[in-house]
Design a protein around this motif. Structure first.
Motif, short mmCIF file in Angstrom:
data_model
loop_
_atom_site.label_atom_id
_atom_site.label_comp_id
_atom_site.label_asym_id
_atom_site.label_seq_id
_atom_site.Cartn_x
_atom_site.Cartn_y
_atom_site.Cartn_z
N GLY A 152 -1.43 7.72 4.02
CA GLY A 152 -2.69 8.15 4.59
C GLY A 152 -2.48 9.20 5.68
O GLY A 152 -1.36 9.59 6.00
N LYS A 189 4.77 0.61 4.35
CA LYS A 189 3.55 1.37 4.64
C LYS A 189 3.87 2.50 5.60
O LYS A 189 4.53 2.31 6.62
CB LYS A 189 2.50 0.45 5.26
N ASN A 200 2.08 6.29 7.34
CA ASN A 200 0.98 7.21 7.54
C ASN A 200 1.50 8.51 8.13
O ASN A 200 2.48 8.52 8.90
CB ASN A 200 -0.09 6.63 8.47
N GLU A 213 0.64 4.33 -0.96
CA GLU A 213 0.17 5.68 -0.70
C GLU A 213 0.21 6.01 0.80
O GLU A 213 0.16 5.12 1.65
CB GLU A 213 -1.26 5.86 -1.22
N THR A 216 -7.03 6.63 4.24
CA THR A 216 -6.00 6.45 3.23
C THR A 216 -6.15 7.55 2.17
O THR A 216 -7.19 8.22 2.08
CB THR A 216 -6.14 5.09 2.53
N ARG A 217 -5.13 7.73 1.36
CA ARG A 217 -5.22 8.73 0.29
C ARG A 217 -6.33 8.36 -0.69
O ARG A 217 -7.07 9.22 -1.17
CB ARG A 217 -3.87 8.85 -0.42
N GLN A 233 0.87 -1.19 0.00
CA GLN A 233 0.00 0.00 0.00
C GLN A 233 0.90 1.23 0.00
O GLN A 233 1.17 1.82 1.05
CB GLN A 233 -0.92 -0.01 1.23
#
Length: 460
Positions: free
Chosen positions: A94, A175, A177, A92, A132-133, A90
């Motif tokens: 967030g 990942k 954030n 992207e 998330t984005r 994942q």
């Protein structure tokens, strides 16, 4: 009895001192109002998802959200030198954002009662924004994310913390954030599903099993100690005073900040970790079926599918894969009073999915059921520690948006004289204040240690 009723009963019957009837009433109303149906669904039947014909990777038709891929790992660290596994990719970033304000000298935080498909109890407390984005850019064509503007354009507030942090390095590939805390004035109202509550009261809720989710725990760990009211520890036992000094930064730590960073840099340089993405199809040691992807020995975790219906999210229905761990994990800091200041025994841990390969983790972080022989260092000690030496003991859930019924037992145990100051080279004694200082930067402290640091704050 519905799952919402069970959530309400859990919070009402077991709430510790310092939790108001106002919160309990709000949480009860929200859980009763939340309809949620999560149904196990074969991976081959997940709507909007497909298994790539060449690689077997599981991807969303939009090309966004996340994918399930394969990973091959070789390392000179730990007990297993080589393995293969599925992992969530994942890429992207967030946003995990908490709005705070001060009213009459009391700091408040804006929390959200949020349903996630993997939660064992449906509804848990989350930060103001947890998205998330793909979600907050509305790839799903659902409703907008409330309060998002305070974190994407925080000009109307004061940024207290803003740092990229990793998530579970065993199950996520690189990942990250954005962990944010933004202080606003008193004019921001609580929307439906949100609730302003004193931060001291929010801390108390960390002592309730399964109530405060992982995302708000990692954000809370980034709060400076000044946002928590100092308690008068005069006349209390030695460990309580030692914990207060550890959190506030009073007293002298065993190691300077420079020494801790040098220890960590040396640990990162001592071993190798080689990671490469490989096709999910035919991973050695894993079986692919239309229902799930599972390890040959039935341990570790599996990849399952679910279909979801709810009235509490930006979209009302969707399908997705989830990681399903084989059992409950154990996350523990061994704590030692050193010259009147509580120190935490941190472990320099390699994890295959971490962006920088190694971060500081708890003393023990594992699923004990995955070990038929000797487990990691200090596991046996932690499992046999007498009850009177346990400072904190709560079952907390992990990320319900990607993991199905994932729970860890979070422990803080008083080492007394059992564990010496001299420890193996992959361990180091640090204070809570030193760890909090490292959280101003990304990729030093892993998510399990950040959760446990937030739990430690609940004892102050």
């Amino acid at each position: 009895m519905t799952s919402a009723d069970l959530d309400t009963q859990r919070a009402t019957e077991t709430h510790p001192d310092g939790v108001s009837e106002g919160f309990l009433s709000w949480f009860a109303d929200r859980t009763r109002a939340t309809a949620c149906q999560v149904t196990r669904t074969p991976l081959s039947d997940l709507r909007g998802w497909s298994l790539d014909a060449a690689t077997g990777n599981l991807t969303h038709h939009s090309g966004r959200f996340f994918a399930i891929e394969g990973l091959h790992v070789r390392t000179s660290y730990g007990q297993v030198p080589e393995w293969s596994q599925p992992i969530i990719n994942q890429p992207e970033i967030g946003i995990l954002g908490l709005l705070v304000k001060t009213v009459d000298g009391v700091p408040f935080g804006l929390v959200q009662a949020k349903m996630e498909p993997g939660n064992f109890n449906s509804v848990q407390l989350s930060p103001t924004v947890q998205a998330t984005r793909s979600n907050y850019t509305r790839v799903h064509r659902g409703d907008r994310t409330k309060y998002l503007e305070h974190f994407t354009h925080p000009r109307a507030g004061t940024v207290v913390a803003d740092v990229l942090q990793s998530e579970q390095g065993s199950w996520f590939l690189h990942k990250r954030n954005r962990n944010m805390i933004v202080q606003v004035d008193d004019s921001v109202p609580a929307a439906d599903g949100h609730h302003w509550m004193p931060l001291d009261e929010l801390r108390s809720l960390l002592r309730i099993d399964g109530l405060v989710n992982m995302d708000i725990r990692t954000v809370l760990s980034c709060l400076p100690a000044s946002f928590f009211a100092a308690q008068d520890r005069h006349g209390t036992d030695g460990m309580a005073s030692a914990l207060a000094r550890s959190i506030s930064g009073d007293g002298t730590p065993l190691h300077s900040a420079e020494t801790v960073l040098s220890w960590f840099t040396a640990a990162k340089s001592r071993h190798e970790l080689a990671v490469r993405r490989v096709p999910l199809r035919a991973l050695p040691g894993w079986r692919n079926t239309p229902e799930e992807i599972v390890h040959d020995d039935g341990q570790h975790f599996s990849i399952i599918g679910v279909s979801v219906r709810t009235n509490d999210r930006e979209v009302g229905e969707w399908h997705q894969p989830l990681i399903y761990p084989s059992g409950r994990g154990l996350v523990t800091f061994v704590v030692k009073d050193i010259d009147g200041v509580a120190h935490l025994l941190v472990n320099a841990r390699y994890q295959a999915g971490l962006l920088d390969a190694m971060e500081m983790g708890p003393t023990v972080q594992c699923n004990p059921g995955n070990y038929s022989g000797p487990g990691p260092r200090f596991l046996d000690y932690v499992r046999q520690v007498p009850a009177e030496r346990i400072l904190y003991d709560t079952i907390l859930a992990e990320e319900g948006g990607r993991f199905y019924h994932s729970q860890n037992r979070y422990l803080l145990v008083d080492a007394g004289d059992d564990v010496p100051i001299e420890v193996p080279e992959e361990f180091c004694w640090v204070t809570a204040h030193q760890l909090t200082g490292l959280l101003r930067h990304g990729y030093y402290v892993n998510v399990e240690a950040r959760s446990l640091l937030a739990c430690l704050h609940s004892l102050w």
